[in-house]
Design an enzyme around this catalytic site. Structure first.
Site, PDB file in Angstrom:
ATOM      1  N   LYS A  80     -13.305   4.419   7.657  1.00 13.04           N
ATOM      2  CA  LYS A  80     -13.797   5.457   6.734  1.00 13.04           C
ATOM      3  C   LYS A  80     -15.319   5.430   6.674  1.00 13.04           C
ATOM      4  O   LYS A  80     -15.968   6.460   6.499  1.00 13.04           O
ATOM      5  CB  LYS A  80     -13.195   5.247   5.343  1.00 13.04           C
ATOM      6  CG  LYS A  80     -13.554   6.341   4.334  1.00 13.04           C
ATOM      7  CD  LYS A  80     -12.631   6.336   3.141  1.00 13.04           C
ATOM      8  CE  LYS A  80     -12.881   5.137   2.256  1.00 13.04           C
ATOM      9  NZ  LYS A  80     -14.137   5.269   1.469  1.00 13.04           N
ATOM     10  N   HIS A  85       0.837  -1.205   0.000  1.00 11.77           N
ATOM     11  CA  HIS A  85       0.000   0.000   0.000  1.00 11.77           C
ATOM     12  C   HIS A  85       0.867   1.248   0.000  1.00 11.77           C
ATOM     13  O   HIS A  85       1.875   1.325   0.702  1.00 11.77           O
ATOM     14  CB  HIS A  85      -0.933   0.000   1.213  1.00 11.77           C
ATOM     15  CG  HIS A  85      -2.024  -1.017   1.092  1.00 11.77           C
ATOM     16  ND1 HIS A  85      -2.968  -0.962   0.104  1.00 11.77           N
ATOM     17  CD2 HIS A  85      -2.299  -2.124   1.812  1.00 11.77           C
ATOM     18  CE1 HIS A  85      -3.807  -1.978   0.244  1.00 11.77           C
ATOM     19  NE2 HIS A  85      -3.413  -2.706   1.262  1.00 11.77           N
TER      20      HIS A  85
END
Length: 919
Positions: A581, A147
């Site tokens: 999120k 990532h």
């Protein structure tokens, strides 16, 4: 100096001053006196501002920074960024140094150590049989992912390693004046190289580059420190008469893993060929290490048959070597190692299957890892037979442990793809096979029935005469190459298939059907499954539904039969990033906890072994924080001797680029797994159900507050896009993966990584705290004894202790004074005021809630080392944040010249270095 006396941070301050002086000298020599004095003036002003918190000092700092030329701006940004990097190096060295000082002073074992974990297990009366059972099932697996939050180039990291090594020499070795002079000269060269190296990548990373970056940590740390840690565990067990029998048969329990080259979710550049390349490179690195160690052993084991009586098996092994030198006739170990080296070289060439010429000689390749290990065992047994056990316990023991851990494949490569791709593949396969079935129109019950029917049938849906769409053909190619790679390198090279966004039983059965198409699932009376099919539950809704999905899956007789071929073990992955999120800090953490509880109950009901895979990031907003306390905070029964967890972004470099620090981080994960399994503190909570009720109520308040801001406020998206550098981060060449799953500006489609990374840059960091203050405020308003209840929970419940400890760290790094400057980038005053006023209000509530519950007067009172680190970094972060805001304003107003873009990217790099766990 003993651990209990003196100023333990004095060596750290001296190291930082020393490195700062060398950097200053480099600046003066390379950039000139004028720029050096400019940078030094800014540094001194920033320090005064942070010490005095006076508006006059802040105004002077802004005056120093405003109006800098492009050349001066870049020089200032680079200087402050590199000072942060050098501080990181010094801090890491200091932590390692303190650990060594403590152990040398005979201090009690430290928290998170294997020694302390075993002491606690012994005091709890855990038997040798129980401990032996633990290790028979144990799997501790950190998994490296690619990532894109690692903003540093490998060239820069290599310079850091040189600096760290030279700095360590100054502190651990008494140097002569000449050696000290040479050491300083080497440090100066490394810092000069650093200054003259471009910190920014000029082209976007390819997946091949990410694979090589990940493999570098095996060379730095894992290949040596994983076996060393397992040997440390074995020796600790052997030293205890009650546990000595466990040490005799201690299996390999620490296994590294990787996603790099196998994670297709949202990354179109991960293809079947890339996956094959990753597996081949993994294997090549393992063989390089083994061959290097065999050469070193050959140099060490010069034992003469005139002086030692070697075993018959060793003599036979030595006689197989084609050793021409007469001097080797009486050195049987060297001849045996020559033969082993020749066979291993042939094995490496056989597995590569490339055009390179084969190694000389006619030695046969090893058929398997056990065959290779059998030859190493002959060396060990012979050495022990003639009283040379000390030699067997050195490099040979380390090599045997390494082979046990890494095999011929180095590390299992996980495959991952989004569930929608599998649905598309199955639909097209059914359509092209002439079944007349329109899969997309079926409901879930119909899909399950159809999939079970197909999985029970020996026929294949795929035909070489069909023309599949490009997207489907790409997926089918990956499944096909997986089957080929398993056949060549073994099932352990590619054992896991992860399904992103799992929200139904059919999502798992679709993957099983695709595996059947390439022979990795075999139907019949006793069906076989050759990969672990792993659901990934990511959103709040998915976490709430995961228990029901797994219950339904386990109720299918066919799937239960398939699990029998996987040792009745099912792995489940939980996503920390997207859940945060989706629902905010408090709710995401609570829903993850509840999901684990639900899974434990479902698995127990069906008699299935649960292995959890925690998809954590580096930042608290993505599940980060200290691994030791995070594992101990898991609910009862959820660890159960097995745990996998991701290591992502800049965390990989900070944890594993230094071997000593790397071993310490691995040790804490192992120790926590031991304690969480055998000393389940959560079971001891007498008020458990009451605690759960309180958290459920508070989570509801927090979720409502968070969703109102992020998803229900029409101004929020614009505020986020303008008040953070999210757009600029997506242009930075820090990873192969696109920033969004789809070409969309919606928050829902943005990946969690740039989401968290952007908030960290602007020092608002809402993923790590927003909503908690409202939750506590509303709970206490409804319950007169609410605060005292929360204080009691914090004192007794590891979950809340870990939660607040992580939030404490995030709040200490949050700076609303700096955040206000980023908010000023929002061009619409009404939008800015509407959103930022809510953030300011929630921040005040959250700070008050934290301090009230923990009964602290300030942040991080329980962690003075981290508090000191953050405090001393602020003067070096302030100028970077200030300049980043000005640069963003200039860039967005139309100044798009290369120097502006370069300076913005350099500030992103510098702020990430200063915050350390930003992504």
């Amino acid at each position: 100096m003993t651990p209990a006396t003196g100023d333990k941070d004095l060596p750290l301050r001296e190291d930082i001053r020393f490195l700062g002086r060398l950097l200053g000298d480099t600046l003066r020599a390379q950039e000139g006196e004028e720029i050096y004095q400019l940078i030094e003036g800014i540094r001194q002003t920033a320090i005064r501002y942070r010490r005095q918190e006076a508006s006059s000092a802040r105004a002077l700092l802004e005056q120093c920074l405003d109006g800098l030329s492009a050349q001066h701006t870049i020089a200032v940004v680079r200087a402050f960024s590199y000072f942060s990097h050098l501080c990181n190096i010094a801090e890491d060295l200091h932590h390692n140094r303190r650990r060594i000082v403590y152990s040398q002073a005979g201090a009690p074992p430290r928290e998170g150590s294997v020694a302390l974990a075993l002491q606690r297990i012994k005091r709890a009366g855990i038997s040798a049989a129980t401990l032996k059972d633990f290790f028979s099932r144990a799997l501790v697996s950190p998994v490296l992912t690619a990532h894109p939050t690692e903003v540093q180039r490998k060239s820069v990291l290599d310079c850091h390693l040189v600096i760290a090594k030279r700095l360590e020499e100054r502190t651990r070795v008494t140097l002569t004046p000449e050696e000290q002079e040479a050491n300083e000269a080497s440090l100066r060269r490394a810092i000069l190289t650093l200054w003259q190296t471009n910190e920014l990548r000029t082209i976007k990373l390819r997946v091949h580059d990410e694979i090589e970056n990940g493999l570098s940590y095996y060379r730095y740390t894992f290949l040596r420190e994983v076996p060393r840690l397992e040997i440390l565990m074995a020796d600790a067990l052997a030293a205890d008469p009650d546990y000595a029998e466990v040490a005799q048969t201690l299996p390999s329990f620490l296994r590294m893993g990787s996603w790099i080259g196998g994670d297709r979710d949202g990354n179109p550049f991960v293809t079947a060929d890339v996956t094959a390349h990753a597996v081949k490179r993994h294997s090549a690195v393992a063989f390089e290490f083994y061959l290097e160690q065999l050469c070193a052993l050959r140099g060490e084991l010069s034992l003469s048959s005139r002086l030692v009586d070697v075993s018959h098996a060793l003599r036979q092994l030595a006689d197989k070597a084609h050793e021409a030198a007469d001097s080797r006739v009486e050195e049987p170990y060297r001849r045996a190692l020559t033969h082993i080296h020749a066979r291993l070289s042939q094995t490496a060439h056989h597995l590569r299957q490339d055009a390179s010429p084969p190694p000389p000689g006619s030695a046969a390749p090893y058929a398997s890892v056990p065959d290779f290990m059998a030859d190493l065992d002959i060396l060990r047994d012979s050495l022990q037979q003639h009283g040379s056990g000390l030699l067997a316990g050195g490099r040979l023991r380390m090599l045997r442990r390494a082979v046990s851990s890494f095999g011929f494949h180095l590390a299992p490569l996980d495959l991952r793809q989004h569930s929608e791709f599998h649905e598309r593949c199955v639909a097209e396969l059914l359509e092209q096979s002439g079944t007349g079935i329109h899969y997309s129109t079926l409901n879930e019950e119909q899909r399950i029935a159809l999939l079970i029917q197909e999985l029970s049938s020996p026929r294949l849906l795929r035909t070489p005469f069909a023309h599949y769409s490009e997207a489907v053909q790409k997926e089918l190619d990956t499944f096909q190459i997986t089957a080929q790679l398993q056949q060549r390198f073994g099932a352990q090279a590619l054992p896991n298939y992860i399904i992103s966004k799992t929200d139904s039983i059919s999502d798992l059965l679709e993957v099983v059907l695709l595996l059947k198409e390439v022979g990795l699932m075999q139907p019949g009376p006793l069906p076989l499954l050759h990969m672990n099919v792993i659901p990934l539950f990511e959103t709040i809704g998915d976490l709430r539904g995961c228990g029901a999905i797994m219950d339904g899956l386990f109720s299918l007789p066919l799937y239960r039969q398939l699990l029998a071929s996987r040792n009745h073990t099912q792995e489940v992955m939980l996503g920390y990033s997207d859940s945060n999120k989706d629902g905010g800090f408090l709710t995401a953490n609570w829903e993850l906890y509840k999901a684990e509880k639900a899974l434990v109950q479902v698995f127990a009901t069906h008699g299935i072994e649960l292995r959890l895979f925690h998809g954590r990031g580096g930042s608290v907003g993505r599940g980060g924080g200290p691994s030791y306390y995070g594992i101990l905070a898991q609910p009862a029964g959820s660890v159960n001797a097995q745990i996998r967890l991701t290591e992502q972004g800049e965390v990989i470099a900070s944890k594993y680029s230094d071997p000593g620090i790397g071993r310490r981080n691995l040790e804490t994960i192992v120790a926590a797994t031991l304690e969480a399994t055998l000393l389940d503190r959560d079971q001891e909570l007498t008020d458990r159900e009451r605690f759960y009720g309180i958290m459920e109520e508070m989570s509801g308040y927090s979720l409502e507050r968070y969703r109102q801001l992020v998803y229900e406020n029409p101004d929020f998206n614009r505020f986020f896009r303008e008040a953070t550098p999210v757009s600029e981060i997506s242009e930075l060449n820090i990873g192969s993966r696109p920033a969004s799953r789809k070409k969309s500006q919606r928050i829902e489609d943005l990946r969690a990584i740039p989401w968290v990374f952007s908030w960290g840059q602007s020092r608002i960091i809402i993923p790590g705290w927003y909503g908690f203050g409202t939750a506590v405020s509303r709970f206490c308003a409804s319950h007169p004894e609410g605060l005292s209840q929360l204080q009691h929970m914090h004192q007794t419940w590891p979950f809340l202790q870990s939660l607040l400890s992580n939030m404490d760290m995030v709040l200490a790094k949050t700076d609303l004074g700096i955040a206000a400057r980023y908010a000023a980038l929002v061009t619409d005053d009404a939008v800015r005021d509407h959103v930022f006023s809510r953030i300011e209000e929630e921040f005040s509530l959250t700070v008050k809630a934290l301090l009230d519950i923990t009964q602290q007067k300030d942040f991080l009172e329980s962690n003075p080392t981290l508090a000191r680190s953050i405090r001393e970094r602020r003067p070096y972060l302030d100028p970077l944040n200030h300049l980043q805001v000005d640069l963003l304003r200039s860039f967005r107003s139309g100044r798009t010249e290369e120097s502006i873009k370069r300076a913005i990217y350099l500030t992103i790099n510098g702020v990430a270095a200063g915050l350390r766990n930003s992504g």
